[in-house]
Design a protein around this motif. Structure first.
Motif, short mmCIF file in Angstrom:
data_model
loop_
_atom_site.label_atom_id
_atom_site.label_comp_id
_atom_site.label_asym_id
_atom_site.label_seq_id
_atom_site.Cartn_x
_atom_site.Cartn_y
_atom_site.Cartn_z
N GLN A 53 13.61 -20.65 35.72
CA GLN A 53 12.76 -20.69 34.54
C GLN A 53 13.49 -21.31 33.35
O GLN A 53 12.91 -22.13 32.63
CB GLN A 53 12.28 -19.29 34.21
CG GLN A 53 11.29 -19.25 33.08
CD GLN A 53 10.67 -17.86 32.93
OE1 GLN A 53 10.24 -17.28 33.90
NE2 GLN A 53 10.65 -17.37 31.71
N ALA A 54 14.74 -20.94 33.12
CA ALA A 54 15.49 -21.47 31.98
C ALA A 54 15.70 -22.98 32.11
O ALA A 54 15.59 -23.71 31.12
CB ALA A 54 16.84 -20.77 31.86
N GLU A 55 15.97 -23.45 33.33
CA GLU A 55 16.14 -24.89 33.56
C GLU A 55 14.83 -25.64 33.29
O GLU A 55 14.83 -26.70 32.67
CB GLU A 55 16.59 -25.15 35.00
CG GLU A 55 17.95 -24.60 35.33
CD GLU A 55 18.24 -24.57 36.83
OE1 GLU A 55 19.43 -24.61 37.17
OE2 GLU A 55 17.29 -24.52 37.64
N ALA A 57 12.33 -24.63 31.37
CA ALA A 57 12.05 -24.58 29.94
C ALA A 57 12.86 -25.65 29.19
O ALA A 57 12.33 -26.33 28.31
CB ALA A 57 12.37 -23.19 29.39
N GLU A 58 14.11 -25.82 29.58
CA GLU A 58 14.96 -26.83 28.94
C GLU A 58 14.40 -28.23 29.17
O GLU A 58 14.30 -29.02 28.24
CB GLU A 58 16.39 -26.74 29.50
CG GLU A 58 17.34 -27.73 28.86
CD GLU A 58 18.74 -27.61 29.44
OE1 GLU A 58 19.35 -28.66 29.68
OE2 GLU A 58 19.19 -26.48 29.67
N ARG A 59 14.01 -28.53 30.39
CA ARG A 59 13.46 -29.86 30.70
C ARG A 59 12.15 -30.12 29.95
O ARG A 59 11.85 -31.24 29.59
CB ARG A 59 13.27 -30.01 32.19
CG ARG A 59 14.59 -30.27 32.92
CD ARG A 59 14.45 -29.98 34.40
NE ARG A 59 15.66 -30.21 35.16
CZ ARG A 59 16.75 -29.46 35.14
NH1 ARG A 59 16.81 -28.41 34.35
NH2 ARG A 59 17.78 -29.74 35.90
N HIS A 61 11.41 -28.82 27.05
CA HIS A 61 11.65 -28.64 25.62
C HIS A 61 10.82 -27.49 25.07
O HIS A 61 10.17 -27.60 24.03
CB HIS A 61 11.40 -29.94 24.84
CG HIS A 61 12.16 -31.10 25.37
ND1 HIS A 61 13.51 -31.25 25.17
CD2 HIS A 61 11.77 -32.15 26.13
CE1 HIS A 61 13.92 -32.35 25.76
NE2 HIS A 61 12.88 -32.91 26.36
N GLU A 63 10.80 -23.01 24.57
CA GLU A 63 11.54 -21.76 24.62
C GLU A 63 11.16 -21.06 25.94
O GLU A 63 9.99 -21.10 26.33
CB GLU A 63 11.19 -20.86 23.44
CG GLU A 63 11.69 -21.38 22.11
CD GLU A 63 13.21 -21.44 22.04
OE1 GLU A 63 13.88 -20.51 22.56
OE2 GLU A 63 13.71 -22.43 21.49
N PRO A 64 12.12 -20.43 26.63
CA PRO A 64 11.79 -19.74 27.88
C PRO A 64 10.64 -18.75 27.73
O PRO A 64 9.79 -18.65 28.62
CB PRO A 64 13.09 -19.03 28.26
CG PRO A 64 14.17 -19.90 27.66
CD PRO A 64 13.57 -20.41 26.37
N GLU A 149 29.76 -33.67 22.74
CA GLU A 149 30.18 -32.45 23.43
C GLU A 149 31.68 -32.41 23.61
O GLU A 149 32.31 -31.35 23.54
CB GLU A 149 29.49 -32.36 24.79
CG GLU A 149 27.99 -32.05 24.66
CD GLU A 149 27.25 -32.17 25.98
OE1 GLU A 149 27.88 -32.48 27.02
OE2 GLU A 149 26.03 -31.95 25.98
#
Length: 152
Positions: A53-55, A57-59, A61, A63-64, A149
């Motif tokens: 789910q977090a991955e 959500a990141e893709r 853009h 929030e989880p 980074e």
């Protein structure tokens, strides 16, 4: 008055085109009852396979926590299933289900119509150039992010 050279801003043209493209997909999907965000979920799963789910959500853009409602509805409708990861039982991977196939077929048809509209009048060589240039923009941005980074 605020001034900026929008006419020569690559970012402005990319973001404006992306926004209009997304809006056109939304309009194509609306009669089917499928949302753009649901299409995105299935699109990322088709492209990359099961994702946490977090991955996801990141893709997307998002929030989880925002993604939870979308996934809840999709799971309720039988389009996806959240299954424990083999390596980490606390981590849930999102998997498309067989009942998502007809939904995905509708999404692909809608997206193909938008693509045809967006590329109308372009020659194959122009499309190839567009893809090559956008790929170069992505590579350049990624290199810049990697450099940042490294510095931090």
């Amino acid at each position: 008055m605020l001034e900026y050279d929008f006419e020569n801003s690559v970012g402005f043209w990319i973001m404006t085109a992306a926004h209009k493209y997304q809006r056109a997909i939304n309009e194509e999907l609306a009669p089917t009852g499928i949302t753009y965000r649901q299409a995105q979920v299935l699109g990322f799963l088709a492209l990359e396979g099961p994702l946490a789910q977090a991955e996801l959500a990141e893709r997307m853009h998002l929030e989880p926590a925002t993604l939870v409602g979308i996934l809840d509805r999709m799971e309720r409708d039988g389009w996806i299933k959240r299954l424990a990861c083999h390596n980490d039982r606390r981590r849930k991977l999102i998997h498309p289900q067989p009942s998502a196939k007809p939904v995905w077929t509708k999404i692909v048809a809608c997206v193909k119509r938008v693509r045809a509209r967006a590329t109308h009048g372009m020659k194959p060589s122009e499309l190839a150039t567009l893809k090559r240039l956008l790929n170069q923009v992505q590579k350049n941005i990624n290199q810049g992010l990697s450099a940042l980074e490294t510095v931090s």
